[in-house]
Design a protein around this motif. Structure first.
Motif, PDB file in Angstrom:
ATOM      1  N   ARG A 143       0.857  -1.188   0.000  1.00 22.11           N
ATOM      2  CA  ARG A 143       0.000   0.000   0.000  1.00 22.11           C
ATOM      3  C   ARG A 143       0.892   1.237   0.000  1.00 22.11           C
ATOM      4  O   ARG A 143       1.986   1.226   0.556  1.00 22.11           O
ATOM      5  N   TYR A 144       0.366   2.309  -0.575  1.00 20.41           N
ATOM      6  CA  TYR A 144       1.138   3.543  -0.707  1.00 20.41           C
ATOM      7  C   TYR A 144       0.743   4.610   0.308  1.00 20.41           C
ATOM      8  O   TYR A 144       1.371   5.659   0.378  1.00 20.41           O
ATOM      9  N   GLY A 145      -0.331   4.390   1.039  1.00 25.45           N
ATOM     10  CA  GLY A 145      -0.800   5.383   2.000  1.00 25.45           C
ATOM     11  C   GLY A 145      -1.489   6.561   1.342  1.00 25.45           C
ATOM     12  O   GLY A 145      -1.628   7.617   1.942  1.00 25.45           O
ATOM     13  N   VAL A 146      -1.942   6.387   0.079  1.00 23.88           N
ATOM     14  CA  VAL A 146      -2.641   7.455  -0.636  1.00 23.88           C
ATOM     15  C   VAL A 146      -3.928   6.918  -1.250  1.00 23.88           C
ATOM     16  O   VAL A 146      -4.027   5.730  -1.582  1.00 23.88           O
ATOM     17  N   ALA A 148       3.088  14.370  -6.637  1.00 26.22           N
ATOM     18  CA  ALA A 148       2.500  14.859  -7.896  1.00 26.22           C
ATOM     19  C   ALA A 148       1.093  14.302  -8.072  1.00 26.22           C
ATOM     20  O   ALA A 148       0.186  15.009  -8.526  1.00 26.22           O
ATOM     21  N   TYR A 149       0.889  13.034  -7.718  1.00 26.41           N
ATOM     22  CA  TYR A 149      -0.449  12.450  -7.789  1.00 26.41           C
ATOM     23  C   TYR A 149      -1.412  13.217  -6.878  1.00 26.41           C
ATOM     24  O   TYR A 149      -2.513  13.589  -7.293  1.00 26.41           O
ATOM     25  N   LEU A 150      -1.005  13.451  -5.651  1.00 21.57           N
ATOM     26  CA  LEU A 150      -1.877  14.127  -4.686  1.00 21.57           C
ATOM     27  C   LEU A 150      -2.158  15.581  -5.070  1.00 21.57           C
ATOM     28  O   LEU A 150      -3.171  16.147  -4.660  1.00 21.57           O
ATOM     29  N   ALA A 151      -1.288  16.175  -5.864  1.00 24.56           N
ATOM     30  CA  ALA A 151      -1.479  17.570  -6.298  1.00 24.56           C
ATOM     31  C   ALA A 151      -2.493  17.705  -7.431  1.00 24.56           C
ATOM     32  O   ALA A 151      -2.973  18.802  -7.691  1.00 24.56           O
ATOM     33  N   ARG A 152      -2.844  16.612  -8.059  1.00 23.66           N
ATOM     34  CA  ARG A 152      -3.824  16.649  -9.152  1.00 23.66           C
ATOM     35  C   ARG A 152      -5.223  16.498  -8.585  1.00 23.66           C
ATOM     36  O   ARG A 152      -5.510  15.556  -7.845  1.00 23.66           O
ATOM     37  N   HIS A 153      -6.099  17.419  -8.979  1.00 20.63           N
ATOM     38  CA  HIS A 153      -7.476  17.427  -8.481  1.00 20.63           C
ATOM     39  C   HIS A 153      -8.444  17.635  -9.628  1.00 20.63           C
ATOM     40  O   HIS A 153      -8.185  18.441 -10.512  1.00 20.63           O
ATOM     41  N   THR A 180       1.445  10.063 -13.069  1.00 26.00           N
ATOM     42  CA  THR A 180       2.384  10.557 -12.046  1.00 26.00           C
ATOM     43  C   THR A 180       3.130   9.460 -11.296  1.00 26.00           C
ATOM     44  O   THR A 180       4.203   9.704 -10.763  1.00 26.00           O
ATOM     45  N   VAL A 181       2.562   8.264 -11.245  1.00 25.10           N
ATOM     46  CA  VAL A 181       3.178   7.186 -10.466  1.00 25.10           C
ATOM     47  C   VAL A 181       3.685   6.049 -11.354  1.00 25.10           C
ATOM     48  O   VAL A 181       4.794   5.562 -11.159  1.00 25.10           O
ATOM     49  N   LEU A 182       2.906   5.623 -12.326  1.00 30.98           N
ATOM     50  CA  LEU A 182       3.281   4.455 -13.114  1.00 30.98           C
ATOM     51  C   LEU A 182       4.182   4.764 -14.309  1.00 30.98           C
ATOM     52  O   LEU A 182       5.062   3.966 -14.627  1.00 30.98           O
ATOM     53  N   ARG A 183       3.991   5.895 -14.974  1.00 28.16           N
ATOM     54  CA  ARG A 183       4.772   6.181 -16.184  1.00 28.16           C
ATOM     55  C   ARG A 183       6.147   6.777 -15.909  1.00 28.16           C
ATOM     56  O   ARG A 183       7.081   6.451 -16.630  1.00 28.16           O
ATOM     57  N   PRO A 184       6.315   7.654 -14.946  1.00 29.82           N
ATOM     58  CA  PRO A 184       7.652   8.209 -14.750  1.00 29.82           C
ATOM     59  C   PRO A 184       8.643   7.125 -14.295  1.00 29.82           C
ATOM     60  O   PRO A 184       8.239   6.107 -13.725  1.00 29.82           O
ATOM     61  N   ALA A 185       9.933   7.394 -14.551  1.00 29.50           N
ATOM     62  CA  ALA A 185      10.960   6.441 -14.113  1.00 29.50           C
ATOM     63  C   ALA A 185      10.892   6.235 -12.610  1.00 29.50           C
ATOM     64  O   ALA A 185      11.118   5.151 -12.102  1.00 29.50           O
ATOM     65  N   ARG A 186      10.569   7.294 -11.893  1.00 32.48           N
ATOM     66  CA  ARG A 186      10.409   7.207 -10.447  1.00 32.48           C
ATOM     67  C   ARG A 186       9.056   7.817 -10.092  1.00 32.48           C
ATOM     68  O   ARG A 186       8.836   9.007 -10.283  1.00 32.48           O
ATOM     69  N   GLY A 187       8.141   7.010  -9.603  1.00 31.94           N
ATOM     70  CA  GLY A 187       6.797   7.485  -9.290  1.00 31.94           C
ATOM     71  C   GLY A 187       6.811   8.613  -8.265  1.00 31.94           C
ATOM     72  O   GLY A 187       7.658   8.653  -7.378  1.00 31.94           O
ATOM     73  N   ASP A 188       5.875   9.545  -8.405  1.00 26.24           N
ATOM     74  CA  ASP A 188       5.828  10.725  -7.555  1.00 26.24           C
ATOM     75  C   ASP A 188       4.452  10.840  -6.891  1.00 26.24           C
ATOM     76  O   ASP A 188       3.504  11.355  -7.487  1.00 26.24           O
TER      77      ASP A 188
END
Length: 152
Positions: free
Chosen positions: A60-63, A142-147, A131-139
């Motif tokens: 789990r990611y906690g998000v 960045a996911y939480l900033a999208r609304h 924001t999480v699956l496509r970038p080389a390092r998931g962020d």
């Protein structure tokens, strides 16, 4: 039966941060309703009492998100969180009457999602992929900033 589709407002309310969880809180609102602050508080309390602990554990990611959908006849709350890289686990709750803030789990053959709930889920799915699956390092930030903000 012919039913006309009418857009509903979908608005981000706040980022809930508690017990290791970071959850986007949304409101989906039927045109005849006003946002119910008490329902938001009940949704947050229910989510935080029932989400697994620890919030982050390698699977789990906690998000995730909490959706408070104030419909024409009933009010539903959906609590969802990301796990196993690509899964969004969710549970739906319903309040038994418009005067109550008690939320009861919906189960069995009653599980469903309507076109407005699916709109929000589609947005959240796309935000997760981008924001999480496509970038080389998931962020996760960045996911939480999208609304999603849609005003009817």
């Amino acid at each position: 039966m012919e039913v006309a589709y009418r857009p509903r407002s979908i608005r981000f309310q706040e980022l809930v941060q508690a017990k290791g969880w970071r959850l986007k809180l949304y409101n989906i609102l039927h045109e005849s309703k006003e946002p119910a602050a008490g329902l938001f508080e009940a949704a947050k309390d229910t989510a935080l009492a029932l989400l697994p602990q620890p919030a982050s554990d390698g699977q789990r990611y906690g998000v995730g998100l909490i959706s408070v959908h104030q419909g024409s006849s009933y009010d539903f709350v959906n609590v969802a969180y990301w796990c196993y890289e690509t899964e969004l686990r969710s549970q739906t709750y319903m309040r038994p009457s418009s005067g109550s803030y008690l939320l009861e789990p919906v189960s069995g053959s009653e599980l469903s999602a309507d076109v407005w709930d699916l709109r929000l889920m589609a947005f959240e799915r796309d935000a997760w992929v981008e924001t999480v699956l496509r970038p080389a390092r998931g962020d996760l930030d960045a996911y939480l900033a999208r609304h999603l903000e849609e005003v009817a």
